[in-house]
Scaffold this motif. Structure first.
Motif, mmCIF file in Angstrom:
data_model
loop_
_atom_site.group_PDB
_atom_site.id
_atom_site.type_symbol
_atom_site.label_atom_id
_atom_site.label_comp_id
_atom_site.label_asym_id
_atom_site.label_seq_id
_atom_site.Cartn_x
_atom_site.Cartn_y
_atom_site.Cartn_z
ATOM 1 N N UNK A 94 29.229 60.457 -5.367
ATOM 2 C CA UNK A 94 28.743 59.103 -5.625
ATOM 3 C C UNK A 94 28.030 58.595 -4.373
ATOM 4 N N UNK A 95 26.846 58.013 -4.601
ATOM 5 C CA UNK A 95 25.969 57.704 -3.474
ATOM 6 C C UNK A 95 25.619 56.220 -3.470
ATOM 7 N N UNK A 96 26.652 55.388 -3.405
ATOM 8 C CA UNK A 96 26.402 53.953 -3.392
ATOM 9 C C UNK A 96 26.285 53.385 -4.800
ATOM 10 N N UNK A 126 26.766 56.742 -19.172
ATOM 11 C CA UNK A 126 26.206 58.044 -19.521
ATOM 12 C C UNK A 126 25.502 58.619 -18.301
ATOM 13 N N UNK A 127 25.306 59.915 -18.330
ATOM 14 C CA UNK A 127 24.629 60.579 -17.223
ATOM 15 C C UNK A 127 24.652 62.068 -17.448
ATOM 16 N N UNK A 128 23.846 62.808 -16.685
ATOM 17 C CA UNK A 128 23.825 64.265 -16.820
ATOM 18 C C UNK A 128 25.207 64.826 -16.507
ATOM 19 N N UNK A 129 25.531 65.984 -17.084
ATOM 20 C CA UNK A 129 26.871 66.510 -16.833
ATOM 21 C C UNK A 129 27.005 66.896 -15.360
ATOM 22 N N UNK A 130 28.180 66.655 -14.807
ATOM 23 C CA UNK A 130 28.426 66.932 -13.398
ATOM 24 C C UNK A 130 27.872 65.875 -12.462
ATOM 25 N N UNK A 131 27.480 64.717 -12.998
ATOM 26 C CA UNK A 131 26.847 63.716 -12.133
ATOM 27 C C UNK A 131 27.879 62.838 -11.434
ATOM 28 N N UNK A 132 29.121 62.914 -11.865
ATOM 29 C CA UNK A 132 30.146 62.122 -11.189
ATOM 30 C C UNK A 132 30.615 60.930 -11.990
ATOM 31 N N UNK A 133 30.293 60.899 -13.284
ATOM 32 C CA UNK A 133 30.751 59.747 -14.068
ATOM 33 C C UNK A 133 32.272 59.761 -14.244
ATOM 34 N N UNK A 134 32.827 60.957 -14.419
ATOM 35 C CA UNK A 134 34.286 61.032 -14.525
ATOM 36 C C UNK A 134 34.953 60.675 -13.202
ATOM 37 N N UNK A 135 34.303 61.076 -12.105
ATOM 38 C CA UNK A 135 34.838 60.721 -10.783
ATOM 39 C C UNK A 135 34.882 59.210 -10.613
ATOM 40 N N UNK A 136 33.795 58.555 -11.036
ATOM 41 C CA UNK A 136 33.752 57.090 -10.954
ATOM 42 C C UNK A 136 34.904 56.482 -11.763
ATOM 43 N N UNK A 145 25.561 51.935 -19.045
ATOM 44 C CA UNK A 145 25.169 52.190 -17.659
ATOM 45 C C UNK A 145 24.680 53.630 -17.574
ATOM 46 N N UNK A 146 23.450 53.802 -17.069
ATOM 47 C CA UNK A 146 22.884 55.148 -16.994
ATOM 48 C C UNK A 146 22.942 55.629 -15.550
ATOM 49 N N UNK A 147 23.582 56.776 -15.339
ATOM 50 C CA UNK A 147 23.692 57.315 -13.974
ATOM 51 C C UNK A 147 22.677 58.425 -13.755
ATOM 52 N N UNK A 148 22.343 58.636 -12.490
ATOM 53 C CA UNK A 148 21.383 59.677 -12.146
ATOM 54 C C UNK A 148 22.118 60.967 -11.835
ATOM 55 N N UNK A 149 21.337 61.999 -11.487
ATOM 56 C CA UNK A 149 21.961 63.250 -11.055
ATOM 57 C C UNK A 149 22.724 63.058 -9.757
ATOM 58 N N UNK A 150 23.572 64.028 -9.418
ATOM 59 C CA UNK A 150 24.340 63.970 -8.195
ATOM 60 C C UNK A 150 23.436 64.172 -6.986
ATOM 61 N N UNK A 162 16.985 59.010 -18.345
ATOM 62 C CA UNK A 162 17.598 60.276 -17.948
ATOM 63 C C UNK A 162 16.555 61.356 -17.672
ATOM 64 N N UNK A 163 15.289 61.042 -18.048
ATOM 65 C CA UNK A 163 14.225 62.002 -17.784
ATOM 66 C C UNK A 163 14.134 63.108 -18.806
ATOM 67 N N UNK A 164 14.564 62.822 -20.028
ATOM 68 C CA UNK A 164 14.483 63.828 -21.084
ATOM 69 C C UNK A 164 13.400 63.427 -22.072
#
Lengths: 255, 254
Positions: B27-29, B43-53, B209-214, B248-250
């Motif tokens: 997580x970067x701020x 939501x966010x790409x898999x492995x982006x840290x949403x579960x960590x948040x 809330x849309x999260x970016x890549x890690x 998400x860039x898709x």
């Protein structure tokens, strides 16, 4: 008994006894005894009352050694599993001691516990304790160390901690693996009892093997081996049953 | 128009995991505000840290820097007021449905009182008649219902949902989505759902809330204007989905 598993097993035993019979055809009791000589020998020792005495002695030693190992190994292993610092400190030691055959301890056991009849019982029990202790502590350690983080967090989330956490979450979660360790340990303990009884004691199936060999009664030796096999099989079956009923009662029947 | 009260405020949260080889910044701020009683999807790409948040918000993990306040106070750890629903069920296989749902209620509660609460939530999630069943006798969807009931039984303010339908088959997943909306409307808990399924987020949430890549930040928070009940195939929902996918860039081909 389930005929689907019993019948093939019976065939396996029959084939073995057949080969045994053919391989030992014409041998006398001073030689490698065949199945028939063995059975006659078995009846003979049973009639003398020796067999029963020896079985009781061996089972008694295994029961003590195994129970002590479980009593100490399970709580200690669970503590190692839960506290990484403790585990880092002692697990390498445990793993280093584990491959030493308990039989290697026999001379020291005799020195430690002395040579009287009572104390030689102790040294045999000590060897069995050692043989059972390592699989039990190892399985208990890894059962707790590999606790599913979801269970730990669920408990934490609902404020379940301390002894209550241990009783309601850690122990039941670790139970399947601990039971597997106990079953393994009992098997090894039964193997070791025979060797443990070859020195210092004057009862037990191991003693019967040694004493009959010295008397050149090979039929009594093989009779003891048959009895060891049967009791080993019974112990394992009983343990497997304990395992499956304990798990089924907790909704965790395997497969 | 008055702003709804903030339930959770995430401010400048950084999270770094140290492995033997190197440090991984996850997580970067992150800045995020969760409103009282809302259904927020992350939501966010898999492995982006949403579960960590989510784990940080629940108090299972500590942030490296930054702060997370709940009801205006910094979190010290997990609490019964905020219950976590795990991806593949976290219910205990050695307990019956009844015991699982009653797990969080404590030993001190009288049996009658406990039974009343447990039965209330068994009814809410539609598991009547399964009180004595063990989890291995239940389907995946039913297990998840047990977990919802276990969470709701302690009457929390907040539900953290970490891809709660991720392990279910497609049919059960649709059914469970409807169920969770029903539960949310009935109980009005603040719900925070982490998912990689944009359609699920659109169907369930008030805001996304849309999260970016890690290393991840929250790129934007989008309001969901569609009224309930929702059909993910109607034009409003499709438009919102496209909007999320665009962030998400898709590329989506029509």
């Amino acid at each position: 008994m389930n005929p689907r598993t019993f019948l093939p097993a019976l065939v396996g035993f029959t084939v073995f006894v057949g080969f045994w019979h053919l391989a030992t055809l014409g041998n006398s009791i001073g030689d490698l005894p065949g199945p028939w000589i063995t059975i006659v020998g078995l009846i003979d020792v049973a009639r003398q009352g020796l067999l029963w005495k020896n079985i009781v002695a061996s089972v008694f030693r295994v029961a003590w050694g195994f129970s002590l190992a479980a009593l100490i190994g399970i709580p200690l292993g669970m503590a190692f599993g839960w506290f990484p610092r403790l585990r880092n400190m002692f697990n390498p030691l445990i793993q280093a001691l584990r491959p030493i055959s308990p039989i290697a301890w026999l001379p020291f056991a005799v020195i430690m516990f002395g040579g009287t009849a009572m104390s030689s019982d102790l040294s045999a029990i000590f060897l069995i304790f050692l043989s059972a202790f390592f699989p039990i502590i190892t399985s208990s350690t890894s059962a707790i160390a590999s606790l599913d983080v979801k269970y730990v967090r669920s408990a934490e989330n609902f404020g379940v901690n301390g002894l209550e956490f241990f009783r309601r979450v850690a122990l039941p979660a670790a139970l399947p693996q601990i039971l597997t360790g106990l079953r393994l340990a009992l098997g090894i303990a039964w193997v070791v009892v025979v060797a443990a009884e070859m020195l210092g004691v004057e009862t037990g199936l191991g003693y019967q093997v040694m004493d009959s060999r010295n008397a050149l009664r090979m039929d009594y030796v093989s009779a003891a081996m048959v009895v060891i096999a049967v009791i080993g099989l019974l112990l394992d079956t009983a343990m497997a049953r304990v395992e499956s009923t304990a798990l089924a009662r907790r909704g965790m029947a395997q497969r | 128009m008055s702003e709804p009260a903030s339930k959770i405020v995430v401010r400048d949260v950084y999270k770094t995991f140290s492995t033997k080889k190197d440090d991984v910044q996850v997580l970067d701020g992150v800045n995020l505000e969760v409103r009282e009683g809302e259904f927020l999807a992350i939501v966010g790409p898999s492995g982006c840290g949403k579960s960590t948040l989510l784990n940080c918000m629940a108090g299972f993990e500590k942030v490296t820097s930054g702060s997370i306040d709940i009801d205006g106070e910094g979190i010290v750890g997990p609490s019964r007021k905020r219950v976590f629903v795990f991806q593949e069920t976290g219910i205990f296989p050695w307990y019956s449905v009844w015991d699982n749902i009653g797990f969080g209620l404590g030993k001190k509660m009288a049996f009658d009182e406990k039974h009343e609460i447990v039965m209330k939530y068994i009814n809410l999630v539609g598991l009547q008649g399964f009180e004595k069943a063990f989890p291995n006798e239940l389907s995946g969807g039913m297990k998840q219902r047990v977990e919802f009931a276990r969470a709701l039984a302690v009457e929390p303010d907040v539900l953290f949902l970490d891809e709660p339908f991720g392990a279910l088959d497609a049919f059960t997943r649709l059914e469970m989505r409807r169920e969770i909306v029903h539960i949310w409307q009935e109980t009005k808990k603040t719900c925070i759902l982490v998912t990689h399924d944009v359609e699920e987020a659109v169907e369930l949430s008030d805001r996304i809330a849309v999260m970016t890549r890690r290393p991840a930040v929250v790129h934007s928070v989008i309001d969901n204007p569609n009224s309930r009940p929702r059909d993910p195939d109607d034009s409003g929902c499709r438009e919102l989905k496209d909007q999320v996918f665009e962030i998400l860039g898709v590329e989506r081909r029509v």
